[in-house]
Design a protein around this motif. Sequence first.
Motif, PDB file in Angstrom:
ATOM      1  N   THR A  32       0.802  -1.230   0.000  1.00 14.47           N
ATOM      2  CA  THR A  32       0.000   0.000   0.000  1.00 14.47           C
ATOM      3  C   THR A  32       0.820   1.257   0.000  1.00 14.47           C
ATOM      4  O   THR A  32       0.346   2.286  -0.437  1.00 14.47           O
ATOM      5  CB  THR A  32      -0.925   0.033   1.223  1.00 14.47           C
ATOM      6  OG1 THR A  32      -0.131  -0.096   2.413  1.00 14.47           O
ATOM      7  CG2 THR A  32      -1.926  -1.114   1.178  1.00 14.47           C
ATOM      8  N   SER A  33       2.048   1.253   0.505  1.00 15.58           N
ATOM      9  CA  SER A  33       2.789   2.495   0.576  1.00 15.58           C
ATOM     10  C   SER A  33       4.265   2.214   0.718  1.00 15.58           C
ATOM     11  O   SER A  33       4.680   1.079   0.924  1.00 15.58           O
ATOM     12  CB  SER A  33       2.308   3.343   1.767  1.00 15.58           C
ATOM     13  OG  SER A  33       2.789   2.788   2.969  1.00 15.58           O
ATOM     14  N   GLY A  35       5.875   3.414   3.130  1.00  5.86           N
ATOM     15  CA  GLY A  35       6.098   3.758   4.525  1.00  5.86           C
ATOM     16  C   GLY A  35       6.723   2.617   5.295  1.00  5.86           C
ATOM     17  O   GLY A  35       7.403   1.755   4.743  1.00  5.86           O
ATOM     18  N   LEU A  37       5.381  -0.019   6.776  1.00  6.76           N
ATOM     19  CA  LEU A  37       4.546  -1.179   6.998  1.00  6.76           C
ATOM     20  C   LEU A  37       5.400  -2.435   6.952  1.00  6.76           C
ATOM     21  O   LEU A  37       6.416  -2.478   6.271  1.00  6.76           O
ATOM     22  CB  LEU A  37       3.451  -1.263   5.918  1.00  6.76           C
ATOM     23  CG  LEU A  37       2.396  -0.169   5.976  1.00  6.76           C
ATOM     24  CD1 LEU A  37       1.425  -0.365   4.830  1.00  6.76           C
ATOM     25  CD2 LEU A  37       1.660  -0.203   7.288  1.00  6.76           C
ATOM     26  N   HIS A 244       2.452   5.608  -2.694  1.00  7.18           N
ATOM     27  CA  HIS A 244       2.530   6.891  -2.013  1.00  7.18           C
ATOM     28  C   HIS A 244       3.689   6.896  -1.019  1.00  7.18           C
ATOM     29  O   HIS A 244       4.208   5.839  -0.634  1.00  7.18           O
ATOM     30  CB  HIS A 244       1.223   7.192  -1.278  1.00  7.18           C
ATOM     31  CG  HIS A 244       0.128   7.661  -2.174  1.00  7.18           C
ATOM     32  ND1 HIS A 244       0.167   8.872  -2.823  1.00  7.18           N
ATOM     33  CD2 HIS A 244      -1.047   7.074  -2.533  1.00  7.18           C
ATOM     34  CE1 HIS A 244      -0.928   9.022  -3.530  1.00  7.18           C
ATOM     35  NE2 HIS A 244      -1.677   7.947  -3.380  1.00  7.18           N
ATOM     36  N   GLY A 246       4.181   6.864   2.164  1.00  8.38           N
ATOM     37  CA  GLY A 246       3.692   6.643   3.512  1.00  8.38           C
ATOM     38  C   GLY A 246       2.298   7.201   3.723  1.00  8.38           C
ATOM     39  O   GLY A 246       1.570   7.521   2.790  1.00  8.38           O
ATOM     40  N   SER A 247       1.918   7.335   4.983  1.00  2.00           N
ATOM     41  CA  SER A 247       0.592   7.816   5.335  1.00  2.00           C
ATOM     42  C   SER A 247       0.488   9.325   5.113  1.00  2.00           C
ATOM     43  O   SER A 247       1.481  10.054   5.178  1.00  2.00           O
ATOM     44  CB  SER A 247       0.280   7.486   6.796  1.00  2.00           C
ATOM     45  OG  SER A 247      -0.956   8.048   7.186  1.00  2.00           O
ATOM     46  N   THR A 249      -1.323  11.253   7.049  1.00  2.00           N
ATOM     47  CA  THR A 249      -1.484  11.894   8.358  1.00  2.00           C
ATOM     48  C   THR A 249      -0.126  12.069   9.020  1.00  2.00           C
ATOM     49  O   THR A 249       0.701  11.152   9.026  1.00  2.00           O
ATOM     50  CB  THR A 249      -2.394  11.051   9.258  1.00  2.00           C
ATOM     51  OG1 THR A 249      -1.856   9.726   9.377  1.00  2.00           O
ATOM     52  CG2 THR A 249      -3.794  10.970   8.677  1.00  2.00           C
ATOM     53  N   ARG A 251       2.534  12.375  11.954  1.00  2.00           N
ATOM     54  CA  ARG A 251       2.713  11.837  13.288  1.00  2.00           C
ATOM     55  C   ARG A 251       3.898  12.469  14.016  1.00  2.00           C
ATOM     56  O   ARG A 251       3.970  12.408  15.224  1.00  2.00           O
ATOM     57  CB  ARG A 251       2.918  10.317  13.224  1.00  2.00           C
ATOM     58  CG  ARG A 251       1.740   9.563  12.607  1.00  2.00           C
ATOM     59  CD  ARG A 251       2.006   8.085  12.503  1.00  2.00           C
ATOM     60  NE  ARG A 251       0.884   7.366  11.883  1.00  2.00           N
ATOM     61  CZ  ARG A 251       0.887   6.068  11.620  1.00  2.00           C
ATOM     62  NH1 ARG A 251       1.949   5.327  11.937  1.00  2.00           N
ATOM     63  NH2 ARG A 251      -0.168   5.506  11.053  1.00  2.00           N
ATOM     64  N   ARG A 260       3.595  14.020   0.615  1.00  2.00           N
ATOM     65  CA  ARG A 260       2.175  13.680   0.665  1.00  2.00           C
ATOM     66  C   ARG A 260       1.491  14.368   1.836  1.00  2.00           C
ATOM     67  O   ARG A 260       0.351  14.849   1.708  1.00  2.00           O
ATOM     68  CB  ARG A 260       2.020  12.164   0.771  1.00  2.00           C
ATOM     69  CG  ARG A 260       0.581  11.698   0.606  1.00  2.00           C
ATOM     70  CD  ARG A 260       0.429  10.225   0.818  1.00  2.00           C
ATOM     71  NE  ARG A 260      -0.930   9.787   0.568  1.00  2.00           N
ATOM     72  CZ  ARG A 260      -1.409   8.589   0.884  1.00  2.00           C
ATOM     73  NH1 ARG A 260      -0.624   7.698   1.467  1.00  2.00           N
ATOM     74  NH2 ARG A 260      -2.661   8.270   0.627  1.00  2.00           N
ATOM     75  N   GLN A 261       2.140  14.414   2.966  1.00  2.00           N
ATOM     76  CA  GLN A 261       1.560  15.095   4.123  1.00  2.00           C
ATOM     77  C   GLN A 261       1.476  16.591   3.897  1.00  2.00           C
ATOM     78  O   GLN A 261       0.504  17.239   4.326  1.00  2.00           O
ATOM     79  CB  GLN A 261       2.407  14.782   5.362  1.00  2.00           C
ATOM     80  CG  GLN A 261       2.352  13.321   5.782  1.00  2.00           C
ATOM     81  CD  GLN A 261       3.383  12.965   6.831  1.00  2.00           C
ATOM     82  OE1 GLN A 261       4.205  13.804   7.202  1.00  2.00           O
ATOM     83  NE2 GLN A 261       3.361  11.731   7.315  1.00  2.00           N
ATOM     84  N   HIS A 264      -1.530  17.149   1.702  1.00  2.00           N
ATOM     85  CA  HIS A 264      -2.789  16.943   2.425  1.00  2.00           C
ATOM     86  C   HIS A 264      -3.115  18.116   3.345  1.00  2.00           C
ATOM     87  O   HIS A 264      -4.281  18.505   3.470  1.00  2.00           O
ATOM     88  CB  HIS A 264      -2.706  15.650   3.238  1.00  2.00           C
ATOM     89  CG  HIS A 264      -3.946  15.372   4.031  1.00  2.00           C
ATOM     90  ND1 HIS A 264      -4.030  15.618   5.388  1.00  2.00           N
ATOM     91  CD2 HIS A 264      -5.163  14.888   3.667  1.00  2.00           C
ATOM     92  CE1 HIS A 264      -5.233  15.301   5.811  1.00  2.00           C
ATOM     93  NE2 HIS A 264      -5.939  14.848   4.797  1.00  2.00           N
TER      94      HIS A 264
END
Length: 455
Positions: A32-33, A35, A37, A244, A246-247, A249, A251, A260-261, A264
């Motif tokens: 998915t990313s 990041g 994971l 992408h 990572g997330s 959002t 942190r 990406r953050q 957003h």
Amino acid sequence: SDQIPLNRLKVDYVLCYKYKKRRASKPRLSVTSNGSLPVPIPMPITGRWDSEAESGEAGAPAGDMEESKLSEEEKALMREEFESGLLEAGLQLERDKENEAKGQITGFIRLHIPWPILSREAELQKIKVAVKKKCELRKRTGTAGAWDSLVTKVNTPFQPDVPDFDVHKDSQTNLHFKTLKHPFIRDKLHLYDINSTETVFDNATRSRIVAEIISRTTCRHSCQTTGINSLLARGVYISAYPLHDGSFTRRGRRDQRNDRQLLHEEWANYGVMHKYQPVDLIRKYFGEQIGLYFAWLGVYTQLLIPPSVLGIIVFLYGIFTVDTNVPSQETCDDNLNITMCPLCDGVCDYWHLSTVCSLARASYLFDNGATVFFAIFMSLWAAWFLEHWKRRQMCLKYSWDLTSLEDEEEEMRPEYEEALQEKKAKVKAMSKKKVYKYIYLHVYLLQIHVSSLQH
């Protein structure tokens, strides 16, 4: 083994496909990313895959057969040839299987581009990289400098909180320096501001280079096709996409946000709708084409403000003057008792003009004397918008180094090409049937003629 586990490398692109499951396997994690994971256990790609090779016996379910007329065995052969071409092109592949759904297994193939191939493609595509030499930015003095400072202070609340990656400030001298860039050359790495080969190109650039490679890889033995788009149209793969960063959002701290953050928080957020778009960051993350689209959308939305304000003024003028409008007064005056002719013959009756009073007043709100000046303004606004966008577009092309690029011709969509080939095959089959009918008719007539001569 020549296969390096990709859990230690960046995943630059992902190919996704489905095939028929023949034996049980443990469910694995989804890609998915890029990041942090957990990464599944890698499975090497050597030869044909057992479970996928057996899928040719069972065939695809009815739903998949409707999407593509290829059998599972043909899809497996095309995937194998295409992935062999990717290996020959220098990409590193790792195959991962996903969880089951209705007898179908979704498989993922992770693509990584090593440094030799990445540097070669970057040099061929003339991708610009920052050099060690910097350019000092000097502020204007006098009246021009004061005006620049005033404009900067006024625009500060409307600017997105996005760092300028091309401008750096020296902490000792408080001077601003602009990063200079030059097309990448492999033999002159000492001239570039490079700390590590893994960080020379960002993830978006790496993904675009991989997308270019998979778009020109051909399948000549199993099918006469080129590129991943044709395989997607035929159902060989169900999707192909980059990951992408990572997330979205945040942190950590504010200065630790990734691209990406940043997008957003400073772009895809209703709380910053009053700010300008970070078009440079959009271009960096999504590419030049999408960056130019949103730049055009921002210019168009911004220049719609004057017509909107003027339209509201024209509407308010209609509200304040509707009671003094003579045609509206005569239409709404019941004492005049103006009787109108029937609207149709035979069925319709005479009617009073005062019955359309509300319609006449509403029409005046949008069609009054000020509407003429609004129409003249809109005709001038259209030319102003066009010239303003041309100027903005040339500035962006110059800053993004797109002046030497030519507009590419729009390619035929793979879905349309596939449908066109099917239609051609049907027409060819029908034409063969017609030819056979004519041949049979000719032979039949010839037999009748010969038999008549014998008698």
